[in-house]
Design an enzyme around this catalytic site. Sequence first.
Site, short mmCIF file in Angstrom:
data_model
loop_
_atom_site.label_atom_id
_atom_site.label_comp_id
_atom_site.label_asym_id
_atom_site.label_seq_id
_atom_site.Cartn_x
_atom_site.Cartn_y
_atom_site.Cartn_z
N LEU A 114 1.10 -1.33 0.01
CA LEU A 114 -0.41 -0.03 0.10
C LEU A 114 0.62 1.44 -0.12
O LEU A 114 0.72 2.25 0.58
CB LEU A 114 -1.02 -0.13 1.09
CG LEU A 114 -2.54 -0.46 1.41
CD1 LEU A 114 -3.01 -0.69 2.48
CD2 LEU A 114 -3.14 -1.33 -0.02
N CYS A 115 2.23 0.87 -0.83
CA CYS A 115 3.21 2.62 -0.89
C CYS A 115 3.61 2.72 -2.01
O CYS A 115 3.79 3.29 -2.61
CB CYS A 115 4.16 2.52 -0.01
SG CYS A 115 5.08 0.81 -0.42
#
Lengths: 132, 294
Positions: B87-88
């Site tokens: 999630l980056c």
Amino acid sequence: MPLLLEIVTPEAKTFSGDVESVVLPGAQGEFGVLPGHEHLITGIEPGELEITQNGQKSWLAVGSGFVEIRNDRVAVLTDMAIRVEDIDENAVEEARRRAEKAIADAGHPDEAARATLQRSLAQLNVKRRRRH
Amino acid sequence: MANTRDIRRRIKSVRNTAQITKAMQMVAASKMRKAQQLALSGRPYAELMNSVLAHCAVRCDLEAHPLLEKREVRRTGVLLISTDKGLCGGLNANLLREAAKLDRDRTRIVTLGRKGRQGMARLGYHLVADFEMRDTPGIAHSKAVSQFLIEEFLRGAIDEVEVVYSEYVSTITQRPVRRTLLPIQRLRRLSTRLQGDSEDEEPALESPAGEPTFEPSAAEVLNALLPHYLHFQVFQCYLEAKASEQSARMVAMKNATDNALQIVKDLTLQYNKVRQASITNELLEISTAQLAMA
């Protein structure tokens, strides 16, 4: 003429202030520093650092590092510096046990555990010595 | 056409997602600030180390030290600092693309962060060690990593050490970079800047004032100092990678929140249309029925 003591770690400046004298755990034994000391650079070992400030003594547990003494300024460069009052003996003891167990379980040198063990032992030594 | 109840349910679910991503964005923002602050608070340490190093450098033969010695390179050790969580955005993908340029046979990989470990194992690289990541980076933790690298280097298992990590350029830009750690090529001033930290700009060590006494000797002080120099460098890389991770996550989560809110808007429009259509339909039916009865 007071002595300016600064203790810095990569994470923070732990101590900065005027003191009367300081005793450092040098690589070749403990040594004391008073105002008017000559310009000196030397290594320090994990151990105990004693500060005399306003006639009061206080202690810190320090890791390995360096010290530069110059013009009545003592700059200590180390990877750990914790005041003796801030050492939580139970927590450190717990960390020491965990690290020892990790080393025993792993069967090979576990760097992280070894570093923790070293730090905990240094802290415990200082804490226990200064309680009495 | 979907009925109003289904649409209402979807709006609710998307709105919940938006709330979560929004919260994650805030968390990432605060963690990023913390990592930056930590990197900056190393500045007094860096300055002191520069000064001691400068004193040592003029007094000893720098070629003679094993950590400074250049050897013929048969194996390269590479420290890959990635992230544990996803999630980056494209952060880890970009990082792995850079890492994939490494020679597969001659490289030994040490990973810090789960994503890097998984990626490199998938690409068929030889992993020698994997270190856990911590949420709050500390010198004690990064020191374990650098100590391992130093020992491998001195033992001759690897002949040079490089680090691959995401450099923090700005909140929206992170760039994968590759740097040599060992042998220490030339002693540079340690810098604690995060932004635009480019190698060429860093000035060389300035020549020191005064003639200090060394105890026991300058060479021995240097001996003990160089590992600390390296520990500090690795620590700074670690912090920078952390700051990059959090800012990448912050941006990714902001995009996710914006997208979710856009979807909510679209769905609301659709919902109103469906509602309007069904009302119109009902009215039509009523009037038709009336006409038929009359």
